[in-house]
Design an enzyme around this catalytic site. Structure first.
Site, PDB file in Angstrom:
ATOM      1  N   ARG A  45      33.730   5.533 -21.465  1.00 37.50           N
ATOM      2  CA  ARG A  45      34.208   6.311 -20.530  1.00 37.50           C
ATOM      3  C   ARG A  45      33.289   7.600 -20.588  1.00 37.50           C
ATOM      4  O   ARG A  45      32.958   7.755 -19.425  1.00 37.50           O
ATOM      5  CB  ARG A  45      35.523   6.757 -20.603  1.00 37.50           C
ATOM      6  CG  ARG A  45      36.089   7.709 -19.588  1.00 37.50           C
ATOM      7  CD  ARG A  45      37.425   8.069 -19.311  1.00 37.50           C
ATOM      8  NE  ARG A  45      38.382   7.944 -20.494  1.00 37.50           N
ATOM      9  CZ  ARG A  45      38.239   8.555 -21.420  1.00 37.50           C
ATOM     10  NH1 ARG A  45      37.665   9.773 -21.740  1.00 37.50           N
ATOM     11  NH2 ARG A  45      39.069   8.421 -22.559  1.00 37.50           N
ATOM     12  N   TYR A  97      34.464  12.067   7.229  1.00 38.45           N
ATOM     13  CA  TYR A  97      34.911  10.843   6.998  1.00 38.45           C
ATOM     14  C   TYR A  97      36.455  10.763   6.870  1.00 38.45           C
ATOM     15  O   TYR A  97      37.078  11.569   6.052  1.00 38.45           O
ATOM     16  CB  TYR A  97      34.262  10.352   5.787  1.00 38.45           C
ATOM     17  CG  TYR A  97      34.653   9.014   5.036  1.00 38.45           C
ATOM     18  CD1 TYR A  97      34.491   7.808   5.948  1.00 38.45           C
ATOM     19  CD2 TYR A  97      35.622   8.943   4.105  1.00 38.45           C
ATOM     20  CE1 TYR A  97      34.894   6.475   5.129  1.00 38.45           C
ATOM     21  CE2 TYR A  97      35.982   7.744   3.582  1.00 38.45           C
ATOM     22  CZ  TYR A  97      35.523   6.728   4.072  1.00 38.45           C
ATOM     23  OH  TYR A  97      36.141   5.346   3.629  1.00 38.45           O
ATOM     24  N   ASP A 169      27.792  15.030   1.914  1.00 44.19           N
ATOM     25  CA  ASP A 169      27.953  13.896   1.825  1.00 44.19           C
ATOM     26  C   ASP A 169      26.829  13.349   2.725  1.00 44.19           C
ATOM     27  O   ASP A 169      26.730  13.017   3.868  1.00 44.19           O
ATOM     28  CB  ASP A 169      29.270  13.265   2.598  1.00 44.19           C
ATOM     29  CG  ASP A 169      29.570  11.941   2.508  1.00 44.19           C
ATOM     30  OD1 ASP A 169      28.713  11.121   2.427  1.00 44.19           O
ATOM     31  OD2 ASP A 169      30.811  11.386   2.546  1.00 44.19           O
ATOM     32  N   LYS A 194      27.742   1.654   0.438  1.00 40.36           N
ATOM     33  CA  LYS A 194      26.846   1.456   1.712  1.00 40.36           C
ATOM     34  C   LYS A 194      25.451   1.191   1.476  1.00 40.36           C
ATOM     35  O   LYS A 194      25.059   0.223   0.827  1.00 40.36           O
ATOM     36  CB  LYS A 194      27.187   2.778   2.575  1.00 40.36           C
ATOM     37  CG  LYS A 194      28.634   3.366   2.722  1.00 40.36           C
ATOM     38  CD  LYS A 194      29.618   2.485   3.260  1.00 40.36           C
ATOM     39  CE  LYS A 194      31.080   2.647   2.901  1.00 40.36           C
ATOM     40  NZ  LYS A 194      31.242   4.044   3.404  1.00 40.36           N
TER      41      LYS A 194
HETATM   42  C1  LIG Z   1      32.553   4.922   2.832  1.00 43.01           C
HETATM   43  C2  LIG Z   1      32.207   6.459   3.075  1.00 43.01           C
HETATM   44  C3  LIG Z   1      33.063   7.179   1.921  1.00 43.01           C
HETATM   45  C4  LIG Z   1      33.909   6.759   0.851  1.00 43.01           C
HETATM   46  O1  LIG Z   1      33.308   5.675   0.092  1.00 43.01           O
HETATM   47  P1  LIG Z   1      34.058   4.716  -0.857  1.00 43.01           P
HETATM   48  O2  LIG Z   1      32.998   3.761  -1.628  1.00 43.01           O
HETATM   49  O3  LIG Z   1      34.664   3.431   0.426  1.00 43.01           O
HETATM   50  O4  LIG Z   1      35.273   5.360  -1.564  1.00 43.01           O
HETATM   51  C5  LIG Z   1      32.769   8.523   1.994  1.00 43.01           C
HETATM   52  N1  LIG Z   1      31.660   9.259   3.072  1.00 43.01           N
HETATM   53  C6  LIG Z   1      31.348   8.476   3.650  1.00 43.01           C
HETATM   54  C7  LIG Z   1      30.489   9.093   5.023  1.00 43.01           C
HETATM   55  C8  LIG Z   1      31.531   7.086   3.822  1.00 43.01           C
HETATM   56  O5  LIG Z   1      31.184   6.158   4.929  1.00 43.01           O
END
Ligand SMILES: *Cc1c(COP(=O)(O)O)cnc(C)c1O
Length: 398
Positions: A45, A97, A169, A194
């Site tokens: 961890r 988001y 982000d 993504k």
């Molecule tokens: C998908 C997404 C998240 C969240 O990510 P997960 O991997 O689904 O927890 C956060 N910010 C943006 C802009 C996203 O597209």
């Protein structure tokens, strides 16, 4: 050295065996010679060599000092919020988001953290909304699904002046297009689910910090809260990163052509894509995104109804109906009934998410096949179809 070469060679060769692929250390613990004497790892961890390799790669890619890998994008966001204390305030982008909105508003407000959502595309709004309690500015750029762009460099200057942390982000851009730390941000987060993973086969999140001190705090939270990324998924993200530049370049190219096609389709009303000169933040996007505009395109229909949109999203063959984005295969979704379903109708419409808005994650298929696929689906929406002459016109993009 070019960035693509640098990226590929930032992925280390295993010093122990010469393995060209980073080994997956599928272990929970590490044998110690004496209590406290180990080879740099004691419990998985706290640290794991496969995860550590990914964390080093992403820190280098973003131009930061420290990387930390989490079990999801939201776990990464959660770790950043845990830097704050009760009574602190987050000034966040209004077009945030949905998962981050849920976390901030429905979890952290219970612990006394206040959230103030503002339109950060105008820096003046940011300046006007800062209070003595503001400790974190939270940007997302480009945003989902209307692809608004905020000026990272300008907002970083404001944040610095007020001694406030700036976190970006950067999921929609990926480090191939945008490096917020180089523009003055303190922290970058990614949903590596993504573009970084890139193959729609995992859930993962990453945090990168500008300073070692912030990095130590994030690492402390990562170990204390425990939402770490597994060795196997760390390896999958590394494998995705190997082709990041190549993929993102092609995503951008395909998306621009799809956006240009949609712009003059008779069934389409508005097209949202930062690469179009008609996009209100096109200039800032061009400046801060290394000349690329990403793989996401959103659009609305002249017939602005849920029914018309549903007929399009159910009418494509190649674009698969699914949430998420950034993978090799093209996806599409209908935010009003999917990702943005929980937002009250009037609030959703006011945020620019019309009833007929459709979001495309343009994949790596041949763009002409993708254009034909959308064109056929738009024909199903009872709007006038393109004729074969237009199709030939579009073929020139090939
Ligand atoms: C998908 C997404 C998240 C969240 O990510 P997960 O991997 O689904 O927890 C956060 N910010 C943006 C802009 C996203 O597209």
């Amino acid at each position: 050295m070019s960035k693509a070469t640098e990226l590929i060679h930032s992925i280390p060769v295993d010093p122990l065996t010469g393995s060209i692929s980073v080994p997956i250390y599928q272990t929970s613990t590490f044998v110690q010679e004496e209590p406290g004497v180990n080879k740099g790892y004691d419990y998985a961890r706290s640290n794991n060599p496969t995860r550590a390799a990914l964390e080093k790669i992403i820190a280098e890619l973003e131009g930061g000092t420290t990387g930390a890998a989490f079990a999801s994008g939201l776990a990464a966001i959660d770790a950043v919020v845990k830097l704050l204390q009760s009574g602190d305030e987050i000034l966040a982008v209004d077009d945030i988001y949905g998962g981050a909105f849920r976390l901030f508003t429905h979890v952290y407000s219970k612990f006394g953290i206040k959230i103030n959502y503002v339109d950060t595309t105008d820096v003046a709004n940011v300046v006007d909304s800062i209070t003595a309690q503001t400790k974190l500015i939270w940007l997302e750029t480009p945003t989902n699904p209307t692809l608004k762009i905020s000026d990272i460099e300008a907002i970083a200057a404001v944040a610095r002046q007020h001694n406030i942390l700036l976190c970006v982000d950067s999921t929609f851009a990926s480090p191939a297009l945008q490096q917020p730390i180089k523009l003055g941000a303190d922290i970058v987060v990614h949903s590596a689910t993504k573009y970084l993973g890139g193959h729609s086969d995992l859930i993962a999140g990453l945090v990168v910090t500008k300073t070692k001190e912030l990095g130590e705090q994030i690492k402390f939270i990562q170990n204390a809260s425990g939402a770490i990324l597994s060795p196997h998924d760390s390896w999958l993200v590394i494998r995705g990163i190997e082709t990041l530049y190549l993929r993102v370049q092609q995503h951008c190219k395909n998306a621009l052509e799809v956006a240009e096609f949609l712009e003059y389709h008779p069934a389409v009303d508005k097209v949202y894509y930062p690469g179009l000169s008609t996009h209100p933040n096109h200039k800032i996007a061009a400046k801060q995104q290394n000349g690329g505009f990403g793989g996401i395109v959103s659009f609305t229909l002249k017939e602005d109804t849920t029914e018309a949109a549903k007929s399009v999203v159910c009418g494509t063959q190649l674009f698969k109906l699914a949430e998420s984005l950034g993978g090799v295969k093209s996806l599409l979704c209908h935010p009003a009934t999917m990702t943005h379903k929980s937002i009250p109708t009037e609030k959703r419409r006011a945020a620019g998410v019309a009833d007929s808005l459709i979001r495309l994650s343009v994949g790596l298929e041949d763009v002409f096949d993708l254009i034909k696929d959308i064109d056929a689906a738009l024909g199903n929406s009872k709007s006038k179809n393109l004729n074969s002459k237009n199709i030939v016109e579009i073929a020139r993009f090939q």
